[in-house]
Design an enzyme around this catalytic site. Structure first.
Site, PDB file in Angstrom:
ATOM      1  N   LYS A  96      13.337  -1.060  -1.927  1.00 19.31           N
ATOM      2  CA  LYS A  96      11.987  -0.684  -1.517  1.00 19.31           C
ATOM      3  C   LYS A  96      11.896   0.837  -1.581  1.00 19.31           C
ATOM      4  O   LYS A  96      12.688   1.540  -0.955  1.00 19.31           O
ATOM      5  CB  LYS A  96      11.745  -1.184  -0.090  1.00 19.31           C
ATOM      6  CG  LYS A  96      10.355  -0.938   0.446  1.00 19.31           C
ATOM      7  CD  LYS A  96      10.179  -1.729   1.736  1.00 19.31           C
ATOM      8  CE  LYS A  96       8.806  -1.551   2.336  1.00 19.31           C
ATOM      9  NZ  LYS A  96       8.571  -2.511   3.426  1.00 19.31           N
ATOM     10  N   TYR A 114      18.434  -9.041  -1.778  1.00 18.81           N
ATOM     11  CA  TYR A 114      17.511  -9.633  -2.748  1.00 18.81           C
ATOM     12  C   TYR A 114      17.350 -11.118  -2.432  1.00 18.81           C
ATOM     13  O   TYR A 114      18.334 -11.841  -2.333  1.00 18.81           O
ATOM     14  CB  TYR A 114      18.055  -9.433  -4.163  1.00 18.81           C
ATOM     15  CG  TYR A 114      17.319 -10.204  -5.238  1.00 18.81           C
ATOM     16  CD1 TYR A 114      15.928 -10.131  -5.344  1.00 18.81           C
ATOM     17  CD2 TYR A 114      18.022 -10.986  -6.155  1.00 18.81           C
ATOM     18  CE1 TYR A 114      15.256 -10.847  -6.333  1.00 18.81           C
ATOM     19  CE2 TYR A 114      17.354 -11.683  -7.154  1.00 18.81           C
ATOM     20  CZ  TYR A 114      15.974 -11.611  -7.234  1.00 18.81           C
ATOM     21  OH  TYR A 114      15.319 -12.314  -8.206  1.00 18.81           O
ATOM     22  N   ALA A 115      16.105 -11.529  -2.223  1.00 25.81           N
ATOM     23  CA  ALA A 115      15.808 -12.934  -1.930  1.00 25.81           C
ATOM     24  C   ALA A 115      15.274 -13.575  -3.210  1.00 25.81           C
ATOM     25  O   ALA A 115      14.085 -13.463  -3.507  1.00 25.81           O
ATOM     26  CB  ALA A 115      14.795 -13.036  -0.793  1.00 25.81           C
ATOM     27  N   SER A 154       0.823  -1.203   0.000  1.00 23.06           N
ATOM     28  CA  SER A 154       0.000   0.000   0.000  1.00 23.06           C
ATOM     29  C   SER A 154       0.864   1.262   0.000  1.00 23.06           C
ATOM     30  O   SER A 154       0.466   2.303  -0.505  1.00 23.06           O
ATOM     31  CB  SER A 154      -0.904   0.023   1.224  1.00 23.06           C
ATOM     32  OG  SER A 154      -1.177  -1.266   1.676  1.00 23.06           O
ATOM     33  N   ASP A 202       3.469  -8.830  12.115  1.00 20.12           N
ATOM     34  CA  ASP A 202       2.768  -9.195  10.875  1.00 20.12           C
ATOM     35  C   ASP A 202       3.487 -10.357  10.197  1.00 20.12           C
ATOM     36  O   ASP A 202       3.733 -10.335   8.988  1.00 20.12           O
ATOM     37  CB  ASP A 202       2.640  -7.985   9.947  1.00 20.12           C
ATOM     38  CG  ASP A 202       1.571  -8.203   8.858  1.00 20.12           C
ATOM     39  OD1 ASP A 202       0.716  -9.110   9.014  1.00 20.12           O
ATOM     40  OD2 ASP A 202       1.607  -7.478   7.847  1.00 20.12           O
TER      41      ASP A 202
HETATM   42  N1  ADE Z   1       9.868  -8.797  -2.488  1.00 16.99           N
HETATM   43  C1  ADE Z   1       9.817  -7.978  -1.447  1.00 16.99           C
HETATM   44  N2  ADE Z   1      10.995  -7.891  -0.860  1.00 16.99           N
HETATM   45  C2  ADE Z   1      11.836  -8.683  -1.536  1.00 16.99           C
HETATM   46  C3  ADE Z   1      13.206  -9.042  -1.400  1.00 16.99           C
HETATM   47  N3  ADE Z   1      13.952  -8.532  -0.429  1.00 16.99           N
HETATM   48  N4  ADE Z   1      13.732  -9.910  -2.270  1.00 16.99           N
HETATM   49  C4  ADE Z   1      12.952 -10.418  -3.230  1.00 16.99           C
HETATM   50  N5  ADE Z   1      11.680 -10.129  -3.421  1.00 16.99           N
HETATM   51  C5  ADE Z   1      11.122  -9.268  -2.570  1.00 16.99           C
END
Ligand code: ADE
Length: 310
Positions: free
Chosen positions: A63, A114-115, A44, A158
């Site tokens: 972000k 980055y995940a 949001s 959360d």
């Molecule tokens: N989506 C939101 N945060 C993320 C992150 N740190 N790595 C990959 N996808 C995401």
């Protein structure tokens, strides 16, 4: 308010704060240092975009929050909580790493780890349900990360599968600390819970005490943990109805049922966490000592974090 905030003193697009080894050091980083790519998600109040550091070629999840929107919607406090919580937690297994924060005229930026393997929920969706060994593996990582967070005086508030991501080595990493609560120290220790709050998390994972008494604490994160363990096995969360109101009714009445074939040992763990009164729930230590986790040596950080997925 953002302009005068100590948390965002880095002016214009010039400066960034780099967090390394738990200490902040100032180096220069700007939007221009990153090549922005695909969208990774949208909330949001923020968007997350894949970005590459032009110097190192390292990939990050950036972000971005629109300042005007944040101020208009009175979310400044939460943006600062997210930054402060991630800085307090430092770069630790199980918690999404924050590398830089900076701002320009329009936006605030969090440069996050980055995940690449997406949400834990993705695995549950892909396989329908996860087997007991896989649930134990990811469950142990979650417990270790939650314990660490709570030991630092931070309640996430959360926890849900969408906020549990998988890093480059398929290990869980908890993200989205915008809803976190930073507990005040009471003497040498942090308290277990805190007073009334206006905050409500995601319907399916909200604890009954938050719905009844607007009261939340560490045990609310453990309630959410139990909901996720249930979901990893059953393929769906324990409390789910056609709308939020009905979901809340189910939570307050503790109305849930185990699916056929749900392993007894996991049933016992979940049953001892999904208790209406927070004080009746297992604590982190109680979870660690539960026989579902009998084979886990909690003192062996490597065993929890550096073993392959079963
Ligand atoms: N989506 C939101 N945060 C993320 C992150 N740190 N790595 C990959 N996808 C995401």
């Amino acid at each position: 308010p953002l302009e005068s905030s100590d948390e965002w003193v880095n002016r214009g697009a010039a400066e960034a704060t780099r967090i390394q080894d738990g200490t902040a050091s100032t180096i220069r980083r700007t939007v221009k240092d990153f090549a922005f790519g695909d969208s990774l998600g949208e909330g949001s109040y923020s968007t997350v975009v894949l970005a590459t550091d032009k110097h190192s070629q390292k990939k990050y999840a950036v972000k971005t929050l629109d300042k005007r929107h944040i101020i208009k919607e009175k979310k400044v406090k939460y943006v600062n909580i997210e930054k402060n919580a991630l800085n307090r937690l430092g770069q630790r297994d199980g918690i999404v790493h924050l590398f830089f924060t900076f701002q320009d005229e329009q936006s605030l930026y969090f440069v996050l780890e980055y995940a690449p393997h997406g949400e834990l929920l993705g695995l549950v969706k892909k396989y329908g349900s996860l087997n007991e060994d896989v649930v134990r593996h990811f469950g142990a990582q979650m417990v270790d990360a939650i314990k660490y967070m709570h030991d630092q005086g931070i309640v996430h508030r959360d926890i849900k599968p969408e906020n549990i991501l998988l890093d480059d080595r398929m290990r869980i990493t908890i993200t989205d600390f915008g809803t976190a609560k930073m507990l005040e120290r009471e003497g040498a220790k942090y308290p277990a819970d805190c007073k009334a709050t206006s905050f409500v998390g995601t319907a399916e994972y909200v604890s009954p005490e938050l719905l009844n008494d607007k009261y939340t604490g560490k045990s609310a994160d453990l309630w959410a943990f139990a909901c996720i363990v249930f979901q990893m096995i059953a393929g769906k969360p324990p409390f789910k109805a056609t709308n939020e109101y009905l979901t809340f009714q189910k939570i307050m009445k503790l109305q849930y049922a185990f699916t056929a074939g749900f392993p007894l040992v996991v049933r016992d763990l979940v049953k001892n966490l999904l208790r209406l009164k927070p004080q009746d729930r297992l604590t982190v230590r109680g979870i660690q000592n539960h026989y579902f986790f009998a084979d886990i040596d909690w003192k062996d950080h490597d065993a929890v974090w550096n073993r392959p997925v079963p």
